[in-house]
Design an enzyme around this catalytic site. Structure first.
Site, short mmCIF file in Angstrom:
data_model
loop_
_atom_site.label_atom_id
_atom_site.label_comp_id
_atom_site.label_asym_id
_atom_site.label_seq_id
_atom_site.Cartn_x
_atom_site.Cartn_y
_atom_site.Cartn_z
N SER A 142 46.13 31.41 33.21
CA SER A 142 46.18 31.72 31.73
C SER A 142 46.14 30.19 31.09
O SER A 142 47.08 29.43 31.57
CB SER A 142 47.27 32.42 31.12
OG SER A 142 47.30 32.60 29.83
N LYS A 188 35.59 37.51 29.20
CA LYS A 188 36.62 38.45 29.32
C LYS A 188 37.26 39.25 28.00
O LYS A 188 37.27 38.47 26.87
CB LYS A 188 37.92 37.84 29.96
CG LYS A 188 39.19 38.71 30.00
CD LYS A 188 40.27 38.11 30.72
CE LYS A 188 41.54 39.41 30.78
NZ LYS A 188 42.44 39.39 29.45
N TYR A 234 42.11 30.40 26.52
CA TYR A 234 42.25 30.90 25.04
C TYR A 234 41.46 29.63 24.02
O TYR A 234 42.31 28.75 24.05
CB TYR A 234 43.57 30.84 24.63
CG TYR A 234 44.03 32.42 24.94
CD1 TYR A 234 43.67 33.51 24.65
CD2 TYR A 234 45.12 32.62 26.04
CE1 TYR A 234 43.98 34.93 25.00
CE2 TYR A 234 45.62 33.81 26.40
CZ TYR A 234 44.99 35.10 25.78
OH TYR A 234 45.63 36.00 26.33
N THR A 275 38.43 34.19 27.08
CA THR A 275 38.86 35.43 26.66
C THR A 275 38.49 35.24 25.09
O THR A 275 38.56 34.74 24.45
CB THR A 275 40.46 35.36 26.49
OG1 THR A 275 40.83 35.47 28.03
CG2 THR A 275 41.02 36.65 26.18
N HIS A 295 42.51 44.29 27.39
CA HIS A 295 43.59 43.41 27.42
C HIS A 295 45.02 44.26 27.68
O HIS A 295 46.09 44.04 27.04
CB HIS A 295 43.92 42.84 26.06
CG HIS A 295 44.31 41.24 25.95
ND1 HIS A 295 43.76 40.15 25.69
CD2 HIS A 295 45.58 40.72 26.40
CE1 HIS A 295 44.12 39.12 25.45
NE2 HIS A 295 45.58 39.42 26.25
#
Lengths: 367, 367, 367, 367
Positions: free
Chosen positions: C121, C240, C145, C171, C264
Site C-alpha cells: 500500500s 482496484k 492512493y 485504488t 474495500h
C-alpha cells in the site's frame, strides 16, 4: 378452581383486558395444568409447520389505502345463509374442559354474545345438547370425527340435528393423530370425559391418550362419506383439513357445501406448507362454488384480513380463544373475539375497506 | 462399559424410548468419548453444508391429502430385487466401535431385526464376515473405499462376496478427507483397530487419524474402476457420493447398478449444496434406469418422505443410528429405525399415500 | 514486544498452528492494541456490507464431483506473465506496523516464501524499497492512493519502478474515506509513520486519522489518470475498487491491464452488494480481455474456489493475513497462506478440478 | 429540566457528538419519560412493518462507482420551487413537547440553521405562529389532520397561510389510529397541551390518549377534500400516507401538488409492506408529474441515497430528529441533520454522484 379427577380446572368468569392474543398464551399457561396446556398448545414433530403457520402471514402484505371515501367499517357478514357480527369463528377444538370447568358451554355462550359462529368438536367435554343450549339460539356447527362405527356416527349426527346444528364439519385430516411430542413428554391422557363418547362402549375418553382416541376414528375417508353424511343429515357438510385444490374439488364433487382450509393448527402433518400459503390456490380452485373457512396460525386482525383477502369467507382460530376461556370463561371468550375484531376493524379502515366483501376483494402483495 | 486401548466403549443393550432422533445426539454425547463423538458428529470447514443438509428439507413441503381412501400405509418395499420392511437403511459409516463394543455386529443385528438394509464400511470395526454373520441372513451391502493397492481391493471384495454381500457401494467422494475441524481440535486418532485393514502392511488404522487412513485410498477414481469392480464381483455396484447429473450419468455409463446421492453428511466438500437440494435433479437424470439411494441430513419421518418424493428409492442415515447403537446396542439400533419408520407411517397416512410407490409419486412443493 | 510512540507492536516470529482463518481474529485481538485492531477489523456505517461480503459466499455452491479421474491438484498459476504457487495474494492493506514491528517487510518475506503475490500500500509502514528487499526477488505490486499532488505520485511511482514492482494497483474507490465508526469510537490516529509519506510536506501520517490521510488523496479520479500512470511507468496498471461492468469497461478503455473487483472489504461504501455477488457480472463484461483480481470477505478455501469459479484469476485478502502477521511475523503470514491453500486443495480435489484453470471453468450453483 | 403538568421535559441546548442515528434512541430513552418515549418510538400491532421499514433498505444495493470524474458532491436541491441545503427534511411528527420544553420551536430553529425543511403537525405542542417565527423565515410546511369540523380545518389553514406556510401536507393514512401497544401498556395520555387545539371546544388534547385525539379527525377522506383544501389555501397540497400507485393517481387527479410516500413510520397499518419497498412503484406511477416525499425507516445516509434513487425528491424522518431535540434542543436537531447529511455526502462521492439529481438517476440493485 374446580378439581376434577385430580385435574385443576379454571372456573374464572370475567371480562379480559387484552393487549394482544399472543400475550394470552403466557397467562393461560399459568393456570392450565401442564398436560392440558401441552395438548392445547403443541404441534407435531418439530413444530415447523406450527410456527410457519403464523410467520407465513408475512408473505402477504396489506396495501394501506386512503382517499377511498371509507369510514365506519362493519364486520357484519353472511355466510351459509347465516348472519354473523364478525367473520371470526371458533375452530372446532376438542376437550375444552381442559381449560375451564364449563368447557364448551362457556365457549358457546361467549361466542353467541358477540355474534360469532361456534363449532363444537366430537371430542367436546360437554354434550351437543348442553353446548347448543348454552349458545342461546345462535347458530352452531357440529364437527364430526368420523368413527369406524356408523351407529356411533349416526347417533351423533342425530343429536346434532336435534340440537339445531346449522352445518356439519367433517374433519378429514386426522385419520391418524399427528406425532405430537408434548403429549408424549407429558404422558398426557385426557383427565376429563368426552361427553359425546360417554354412552358408547369404547368409553368416554377419560384416561386415554389422543392416539387411543383417534384409534376409534376412521382411518380412511372417501368422497362417499361426505355424500352419506349430507344425505343423512340434510345439513350442509363442510369438509375440514383441505390443503390442496385436488381435495377441494373432490369434496365439492362429493356434495360438500363448504371447504375448510386448515392444517389442523400444525398438529397433524408437519413439514407441510403454512395453511395461509395454500389458501389462495385452494380458493381459486373452489371458485366461489361454496364458502371457504380458513384456520391455522391466526393471531392478529391483520391475519384475519389477509385470510379474507386470500379467499376465506370465515376465519377460525382455537388456541387464543381457549386461553381466553381459561382466563375468563364465557366473558373471556367474548373478550378475545372482541379484541381481534377491533384489530380487524382498524385494519379495514386503514386499508380502505368498508365491508367484509370489500376485504375479500382487496389487493394484497404476495411474496 | 468396555475399556479398549484406553477408550471407553459402551456395551449397553436395551430398547430405547425415543422422543425423536435429534434428541439422541445429546444423550449419546454423554457416553461416547469426546474424540469419538467429534469424529461421528462433525462436518467439514465451517459446517455450513452439514447444517444446510437438514434445514434444506424445509425447501420441500408435503401436501396433506384427505379423501384419498387410504389407510394402513405400509412401508414394505423392494429395491435391487431385495425386500425390505422399510425404505430406511444404514449408511455405510466407519468405525462403529467408537460407539459400542460390539460395533457393526450390533448394528447389523438391529437392522436385520427390523428388516432394514445394512451397509458396512471398509473402515468398520468388525470384519466383513463377523458383521455378515450378525445379520442373520438379512441382505447387506459392502462399501468400498478403493485403495491404491488393488490386491487389497480384490481381497476385500472377495471377502464380501464370500460373506454373501448383495451389492458393493463404491464411495467416490472421499479421495481426500474433508477438512474436519473437530478431529483436529481433538487431535483424534482411531483408538479401535479397523478389522478389514488388519491383515495389511499399512496397519489396522489404530492410532491413525482420518487423514492418514484416507492417504492409503485412491485419490483418483474413474469410470473404469466402477466397471472393474462390477466385472470382478458380478455384484451390483452402487456409486456413492453423487451430487450432479453429470456424475450420475458417468456412473451409469460405467455400469453402475445404483446411484447413491450423498454429500457424505457434510463431512467432505463444504460449501456445496444440501444433498436434498440436488436429489430431484439427479433423479431426473437417472430416469429410473437404476435405483437411487439418498443420504445426508435425514432426521425425521417427513425427511424420509420428502427424499422418496424427490426420487430416492432407499433413504439412508448414519449418525442417529450410531447414537442409538451407543445408547442401546442392537436393540437401540432397532429402536431408532422403528421410531423413524413410525413417523414415516404417520406422514404417509396424512399425505394420502398407502405404499412407498405412492410416496414416490406424491406431489410436493419445492421452494 | 516493541513500544513505538507508545503503541505496542508485536514482534513475534513463529509458525502458526492454524485451525481456520476466522479463529485468528480472536487471537490477534488480544495482542493488537484496541485502536489498531479497530482500524484493521472495522467496516463502514453499520457494517452490513462487511458482513454480507462473507455470508454471500453461501449464494454460490460448489458441486462435488467424482469419477473425474483427478488427483493431486496443483495451485500453481500464471497471471500477468508471473508465476505463483497459489492464486491467493495479499490485498494492499495500509499500515501493517499496527500489527507487527516489521510491518510490510515481514509480510513480503512470508509471501515470498510461499510463492504468493505481495501488494504494498501507499500507506505502508515500511518503504517501497525496504518492502521490496524483504521480498527477496519475488514479484510485488505497488498500490497507489493517487494524491492531488502529482509530484508526489510520480515520486512514488519512480520508487516503485526502481524497486522492481511488476504492476501498479490504482485504488479508485477511496476518494473519500468510508464512514468507519470503530475509528471514531477509538478516536484512532495512526501511531506509526507511513514510510512513503515521510519525505513530503504533509507529514508522515503519524498522529493523523484516516480522514486526514485521505484528505490529501485525489477526490476525483478519471480514466485519464489510469492512462497517465500507465504511460509514465510502462507497468501494467490494475484498477482496484471496481464493482460494476461500467467501471470495468471504463478502466479497460483507459488502458488498464487488470481489473480488481473489491468493495474495500466493506470499509468504503456501505449498503452496496457483497463483492462476490457482483464478481461474475463484472467478469463477464471483462470477457478475458485482462486478468481479474478479487477481494472482500475471503476466509475459506471454498471462498477462494468460488471466486475463481466466478471469474477471478487471483484472490486477495488482507485481514486474516495481517492477523497472521501479528501472531507470527513472516512465518505467521506464510502459515496463513499455506493453511488457506491447503483448504483450497481439498476443495479442488473434491470438486474434481486438477488445476486453477479447471477451477475457473467449474460449474457452480448461483442462488 | 422543566416539569410540566408532572411530566419532565428536557430543556437541553447543545451540539451533539453523533456516532450514528440509531445510537441516539438509547440516549434519548434515558431522558424522555416512559409514556412519551413509548409514544414516539412505538409502532402498531406486533411492529413487523416498523422493523421491516428499516431492514428493507437492504433490498436495495448501491453500486459503488469510480472513474466517474466526480468530487465535492453537493446536497443542495430545489423542490416545490424552494431551495434547500439538503434533501433531508423533518417529517410532521406530533407533540414534540414530549421531548423538549421548547417543542417544535426548537425543531424549526435547528432545521432552519441547516437549510432543511420543517413540517409542523396539527398536533404540535407549539402553535403554528410560534413555530413559524422560530424558523426565522426558512420555508415550512403545515401538516393537517383533517377534522370532521371544517370550521376547525379552515381556522388552522388560515393560520398556516398567515404564518407563511409554503405547502399543506394532508395526512390521509390516519383516519383511525393504528393499534399501538406501547401506548396501551403505558396508559399514555398527552401530558402537554396541543397548541393548535387549544381554542376549540374539544379541548387542547391534554390528558387524552391518541385514540381520543384521532376520534375528532375525519374518518373519511376523499379526493374532494384535497381539492377543497387546495382551493381554499392556494397552496400546494401534498398528500401524505400514500403506499400505492392507485392512491397516488387519485391524489394527483384531485389536484395534489406532491405525493408523500409513507406508512406513518409503522404506526398505522401493520402487516403492510416496508415503505421503501413500494416507493419505486409509486414513483413510476407519479411519473414526475409532481414531487415525491418519502419517509419511514430512514436512519442512514445510505437510506437517504436509496430513497432518492428510488424516486424520492425529499426524504423525511422524525424519530431520530426528535431524539436529537431531546438531547440537544435546536442545536441537537441541527446536529442530527448535519450528521446524516455527512453520511449522505460520503455515499454520494463513493457512488460517483455529484448532485442530488445524479443520485436520483443512479442505478441501484433491487432484490
Amino acid at each position: 378452581m374446580t378439581i376434577f379427577n385430580g385435574y385443576e380446572q379454571s372456573d374464572r368468569e370475567q371480562k379480559l383486558d387484552i393487549l394482544n392474543l399472543p400475550s394470552l398464551e403466557e397467562e393461560a399457561k399459568k393456570i392450565i395444568p401442564t398436560g392440558g396446556f401441552g395438548y392445547i398448545s403443541g404441534g407435531s414433530e418439530d413444530e415447523w409447520t406450527l410456527h410457519e403457520n403464523t410467520s407465513a402471514f408475512n408473505h402477504i402484505q396489506i396495501i394501506p389505502r386512503a382517499l377511498t371515501d371509507v369510514d365506519q367499517p362493519s364486520t357484519d357478514t353472511e355466510v351459509f345463509g347465516l348472519k354473523f357480527k364478525t367473520p371470526i369463528m371458533m375452530a372446532p377444538a376438542a376437550a375444552q374442559g381442559l381449560a375451564h370447568s364449563r368447557g364448551e358451554e362457556a365457549t358457546a355462550e361467549g361466542l353467541a354474545e358477540v355474534g360469532a359462529l361456534m363449532a363444537q368438536s366430537t371430542y367436546s367435554s360437554t354434550s351437543i345438547a348442553d353446548t347448543a343450549a348454552a349458545g342461546k339460539g345462535a347458530p352452531q356447527f357440529f364437527q364430526l370425527y368420523m368413527s369406524k362405527d356408523w351407529e356411533f356416527n349416526y347417533s351423533l349426527l342425530d343429536e346434532a340435528v336435534k340440537a339445531g346444528a346449522k352445518g356439519i364439519i367433517l374433519t378429514v385430516d386426522a385419520t391418524v393423530d399427528g406425532y405430537r411430542e408434548s403429549d408424549i413428554i407429558n404422558n398426557f391422557q385426557f383427565p376429563i370425559p368426552m361427553a359425546n363418547l360417554a354412552k358408547f362402549s369404547e368409553g368416554d375418553g377419560k384416561g386415554k391418550g389422543i392416539m387411543e382416541i383417534y384409534a376409534a376414528a376412521a382411518q380412511k375417508i372417501s368422497p362417499a362419506d361426505v355424500r352419506r353424511i349430507a344425505e343423512y343429515t340434510k345439513l350442509p357438510v363442510i369438509v375440514k383439513g383441505i390443503e390442496s385444490a385436488e381435495d377441494a374439488l373432490l369434496a365439492i364433487g362429493a356434495g360438500a357445501k363448504g371447504i375448510y382450509v386448515s392444517n389442523h393448527g400444525g398438529r397433524q402433518l408437519n413439514g407441510g406448507p403454512a395453511s395461509i400459503d395454500v389458501l389462495h390456490e385452494v380458493a381459486v380452485a373452489v371458485n366461489h362454488q361454496v364458502p371457504v373457512i380458513f384456520d391455522s396460525g391466526v393471531r392478529r386482525g391483520s391475519h384475519v384480513f389477509k385470510a379474507l383477502a386470500s379467499g376465506a369467507d370465515l376465519v377460525a382460530l382455537a388456541r387464543p380463544i381457549i386461553y381466553g376461556l381459561a382466563l375468563g370463561g364465557a366473558q373471556g371468550v367474548a373478550s378475545v373475539i372482541n379484541h381481534l375484531n377491533d384489530e380487524l376493524k382498524i385494519d379495514m379502515q386503514l386499508a380502505g375497506t368498508k365491508t367484509i366483501e370489500d376485504v375479500k376483494k382487496a389487493k394484497v402483495i404476495r411474496k
